[in-house]
Design a protein around this motif. Structure first.
Motif, PDB file in Angstrom:
ATOM      1  N   GLY A   1       0.811  -1.212   0.000  1.00 59.36           N
ATOM      2  CA  GLY A   1       0.000   0.000   0.000  1.00 59.36           C
ATOM      3  C   GLY A   1       0.844   1.260   0.000  1.00 59.36           C
TER       4      GLY A   1
ATOM      5  N   LEU B   1       1.967   1.981  -3.426  1.00 52.86           N
ATOM      6  CA  LEU B   1       0.902   2.518  -4.272  1.00 52.86           C
ATOM      7  C   LEU B   1       0.547   3.949  -3.887  1.00 52.86           C
ATOM      8  CD1 LEU B   1      -1.158  -0.770  -4.330  1.00 52.86           C
ATOM      9  CD2 LEU B   1      -0.095   0.307  -6.310  1.00 52.86           C
TER      10      LEU B   1
ATOM     11  N   PRO C   1       0.996   5.633  -7.885  1.00 54.46           N
ATOM     12  CA  PRO C   1      -0.280   5.053  -8.336  1.00 54.46           C
ATOM     13  C   PRO C   1      -0.188   4.315  -9.672  1.00 54.46           C
ATOM     14  CG  PRO C   1      -0.593   7.307  -7.566  1.00 54.46           C
ATOM     15  CD  PRO C   1       0.887   7.086  -7.661  1.00 54.46           C
TER      16      PRO C   1
ATOM     17  N   SER D   1       1.170  -0.863 -11.285  1.00 54.43           N
ATOM     18  CA  SER D   1       0.178  -1.932 -11.443  1.00 54.43           C
ATOM     19  C   SER D   1       0.696  -3.276 -10.949  1.00 54.43           C
ATOM     20  CB  SER D   1      -0.249  -2.040 -12.904  1.00 54.43           C
ATOM     21  OG  SER D   1       0.857  -2.331 -13.745  1.00 54.43           O
TER      22      SER D   1
ATOM     23  N   HIS E   1       2.521  -3.995  -8.196  1.00 55.32           N
ATOM     24  CA  HIS E   1       2.281  -4.184  -6.762  1.00 55.32           C
ATOM     25  C   HIS E   1       0.805  -4.032  -6.410  1.00 55.32           C
ATOM     26  CE1 HIS E   1       6.695  -3.243  -6.762  1.00 55.32           C
ATOM     27  NE2 HIS E   1       6.646  -4.373  -6.094  1.00 55.32           N
ATOM     28  N   TYR E   2       0.041  -3.374  -7.268  1.00 55.66           N
ATOM     29  CA  TYR E   2      -1.416  -3.323  -7.081  1.00 55.66           C
ATOM     30  C   TYR E   2      -2.002  -4.726  -7.214  1.00 55.66           C
ATOM     31  CZ  TYR E   2      -6.315  -2.218  -8.054  1.00 55.66           C
ATOM     32  OH  TYR E   2      -7.689  -2.166  -8.043  1.00 55.66           O
ATOM     33  N   ARG E   3      -1.565  -5.453  -8.243  1.00 58.10           N
ATOM     34  CA  ARG E   3      -2.059  -6.829  -8.424  1.00 58.10           C
ATOM     35  C   ARG E   3      -1.620  -7.720  -7.263  1.00 58.10           C
ATOM     36  NH1 ARG E   3      -0.388  -5.948 -13.712  1.00 58.10           N
ATOM     37  NH2 ARG E   3       1.444  -7.233 -13.352  1.00 58.10           N
TER      38      ARG E   3
ATOM     39  N   ASP F   1      -8.913  -9.159  -9.676  1.00 62.83           N
ATOM     40  CA  ASP F   1      -8.253  -8.046 -10.369  1.00 62.83           C
ATOM     41  C   ASP F   1      -9.111  -7.660 -11.573  1.00 62.83           C
ATOM     42  OD1 ASP F   1      -6.611  -6.229 -11.564  1.00 62.83           O
ATOM     43  OD2 ASP F   1      -5.034  -7.645 -12.097  1.00 62.83           O
TER      44      ASP F   1
ATOM     45  N   ILE G   1      -6.756   0.621 -11.985  1.00 61.43           N
ATOM     46  CA  ILE G   1      -6.257   1.402 -10.861  1.00 61.43           C
ATOM     47  C   ILE G   1      -6.465   2.893 -11.115  1.00 61.43           C
ATOM     48  CG2 ILE G   1      -3.891   1.530 -11.746  1.00 61.43           C
ATOM     49  CD1 ILE G   1      -2.973   1.246  -8.799  1.00 61.43           C
TER      50      ILE G   1
ATOM     51  N   PHE H   1      -4.783   6.463  -4.877  1.00 65.59           N
ATOM     52  CA  PHE H   1      -4.866   5.136  -4.258  1.00 65.59           C
ATOM     53  C   PHE H   1      -5.928   5.097  -3.159  1.00 65.59           C
ATOM     54  CE2 PHE H   1      -3.201   2.188  -0.901  1.00 65.59           C
ATOM     55  CZ  PHE H   1      -3.560   1.017  -1.553  1.00 65.59           C
TER      56      PHE H   1
ATOM     57  N   GLN I   1      -9.094   4.542  -4.654  1.00 63.60           N
ATOM     58  CA  GLN I   1      -9.138   3.166  -5.153  1.00 63.60           C
ATOM     59  C   GLN I   1      -9.544   2.197  -4.042  1.00 63.60           C
ATOM     60  OE1 GLN I   1      -8.657   2.396  -8.276  1.00 63.60           O
ATOM     61  NE2 GLN I   1      -8.663   0.174  -8.186  1.00 63.60           N
TER      62      GLN I   1
END
Length: 628
Positions: free
Chosen positions: A404, A407, A411, A414, A416-418, A428, A432, A436, A439
């Protein structure tokens, strides 16, 4: 004044008036002390002097700066003391817009992240993905590992992103495609990998001669520590930094401690190229102040290609070989010895022998399994020494917190978002957002019920950090309180230990950076560059590979598994260069010992298929046993 503690050889290095200087230094010669005193001497005795001291570890840089701070006011305004990667990262942050980076790129430092990016590149190509799926698991892993190695070596060789392969084979086309697409994927996420750091800094200097000139005017003296570990990109960066006119540069290193060939490093840049390119004066530091007589005699028998170590210790110490019947008996013998010295000490070791003063070393980490089991059984504290300063968290809770933070800072990330969605067991299926925190509201709709409590707490602490980096300590405290109240199982205990690690990283960062200059981006960057780890969380007998303990010293060292095929590694059998590096590994291992050194090896070993096979002692044992 600390310069009074210098030997004649050390003083010659510290006070030399030569321009370019190559210092060939043995293990245990007080190299860090000499480098520190050289910087002090230059700052105190040379007019308008400003020093650039580049190291290979944050630990060495921190030690040098701490010593200099004692006598020199505001040392950071007079010298940059840090790793070559941290210096280059600062250059990218300040001048990156000149090469297409208008904002500070984020570092994807972990091999697991690089691997995930490559798999994404493969999936984006129908033809390549089809070919990849036809491979078995072992072949797929080899393909990914080879691709990572090729990409890394291209960057270490300062290759650009265009096709520069020889030949038109399918393999070369795949490598070029992966290289291009992998880099494009990094750029799309405003990210770089670790190997990009030197490459991009070099590009800034080469493409902008006036900027290079500004750096030459700023740093009158340049000092390079552990120069035997330079690779092509690093050496070319130093040459670009110096240009044709800057010659007040000192390189210090030990050719016999060159053990990073697998990473593109080569001692030739120090011992061959530097003297020729810079007309360097060569000085020697061949005394050893760390190890006892018996250990140094053995080390001298192992190295024969240059001047021997001068033995200064008044203590004899102890050096022994010990063959054992098998790896289990080898582990039992070592643990019995450890227990004996913990209980009885040794006349050549001042004070009580504690677990922290003992190390068990091996060529690979896989050799430690039987000794780990015995240490646990005997309740002797120990830890596995990690080979790098890259921080990896064990608990899912703190890993989610860390993702987090990435992110919040970036932002566009992608990757580390996944990874965060995966840890939350969340599909998923959302694009994004640029914010964040916004999000998080979208993610919350898809969170499984058993994760909502954890996610709400994380959202709360992320919000605190987003509001102000000054809230970071409060965020960690809230996480601790949450876990202590929940306290359900071992996972919570692991998470609490991870939070302690984060607290130590934050405290370390706060010591280094003034409050008004602290940012989440800079903090994350420092972690990625390998902020020095605090050993308070690591106590007990050290189990480590040779690469993980380079630069350290222990009163008692056990070097186990000294068999042909293990040490030296079987892959070096018909490769003289690789065998020379294996010898260097053995030399580094032996010179980690201050007072007592034991080399052990099993005479037989169980193979994976169940058969016991006879083992032969390492050729290095014969080398060390030879008479002078």
């Amino acid at each position: 004044m600390s310069q009074l503690n210098l030997t004649p050889n050390q003083r010659q290095v510290v006070e030399s008036d030569a321009d370019a200087i190559l210092v060939l230094a043995n293990a245990g010669c007080g190299k860090t002390h000499v480098l520190t005193e050289r910087v002090r001497f230059l700052l105190e005795h040379k007019r308008k002097s400003h020093a650039l001291a580049l190291t290979f570890t944050n630990k060495a840089a921190e030690e040098m700066e701490k010593r200099l701070t004692e006598n020199i006011y505001d040392i950071r305004s007079k010298a940059f003391i840090g790793t070559i990667h941290s210096f280059c990262m600062g250059m990218i942050g300040n001048r990156g817009m000149l090469i297409g980076y208008p904002e500070m790129p984020h570092i994807f430092e972990r091999d697991s992240d690089r691997r995930e990016l490559l798999i994404q590149v493969i999936k984006n190509s129908d033809a390549l993905f089809k070919s990849f799926q036809q491979k078995n698991e072992q072949e797929q892993n080899k393909f990914i590992n080879d691709a990572m190695l090729n990409i890394g070596m291209k960057k270490k060789n300062l290759s650009n992103r265009k096709n520069n392969s020889s030949g038109n084979s399918r393999n070369n086309i795949d490598i070029d495609y992966l290289f291009q697409e992998y880099n494009d994927l990094l750029v799309s996420q405003n990210a770089i990998d670790y190997d990009d750091i030197i490459l991009l800094a070099h590009k800034i200097l080469i493409d902008n001669p006036k900027i290079a000139e500004l750096y030459r005017k700023q740093y009158h003296y340049i000092l390079i520590d552990e120069a035997q570990d330079l690779n092509f990109a690093q050496y070319e960066f130093i040459k670009a930094l110096c240009g044709t006119e800057h010659r007040k540069i000192m390189m210090v290193g030990d050719p016999d401690q060159a053990i990073y060939g697998f990473n593109g490093s080569d001692k030739k840049y120090m011992v061959e190229f530097f003297p020729k390119d810079f007309s360097a004066t060569i000085l020697y530091l061949n005394e050893n102040f760390r190890s006892s007589k018996e250990i140094l005699k053995a080390a001298n028998r192992l190295i024969s290609n240059r001047s021997k170590i001068k033995i200064n210790s008044p203590l004899n110490g102890l050096f022994e070989f010990q063959p054992l019947t098998d790896p289990q008996k080898e582990a039992e013998w070592i643990v019995e010895k450890i227990m004996y010295y913990l209980n009885h000490g040794h006349p050549d070791i001042i004070g009580k022998v504690t677990e922290d003063r003992i190390a068990v070393l091996g060529r690979t980490k896989y050799i430690f399994a039987p000794i780990e089991e015995l240490l646990k059984k005997r309740q002797i504290p120990y830890f596995i020494k990690k080979p790098s300063d890259v921080t990896n968290f064990e608990s899912e809770f703190v890993r989610m917190f860390d993702l987090g933070l990435r992110l919040l800072d970036n932002p566009k990330d992608s990757l580390h978002y996944r990874q965060l969605l995966n840890l939350l067991n969340c599909p998923d299926n959302e694009v994004i957002q640029t914010d964040f925190i916004e999000q998080l509201k979208i993610i919350f709709k898809h969170i499984p019920p058993n994760q909502k409590c954890i996610f709400e707490k994380l959202s709360q602490v992320w919000g605190l950090v987003r509001k102000s980096i000054a809230n970071f300590t409060a965020a960690l405290e809230q996480m601790k309180d949450f876990l202590e109240q929940k306290s359900e199982d071992e996972r919570d205990i692991t998470a609490l230990e991870d939070i302690k690690e984060y607290e130590l990283l934050w405290k370390q960062y706060c010591r280094q950076v003034a409050g008004e200059s602290r940012t989440l981006s800079h903090f994350r960057s420092q972690i990625a560059l390998g902020m020095p780890r605090n050993n308070k969380l690591q106590s007990g007998v050290t189990l480590g590979t040779i690469h993980s303990v380079k630069g350290l010293g222990f009163d008692i060292v056990f070097l186990m598994g000294m068999n042909e095929g293990t040490f030296p590694d079987y892959r070096s059998k018909n490769n003289p260069k690789a065998l020379a590096e294996e010898r260097n590994n053995a030399y580094v291992a032996m010179t980690r010992a201050k007072r007592l050194l034991f080399i052990t090896y099993p005479q037989s070993k169980e193979m994976p298929w169940g058969e016991y096979k006879k083992q032969f002692p390492s050729r290095f044992i014969d080398w060390v046993k030879k008479t002078d």
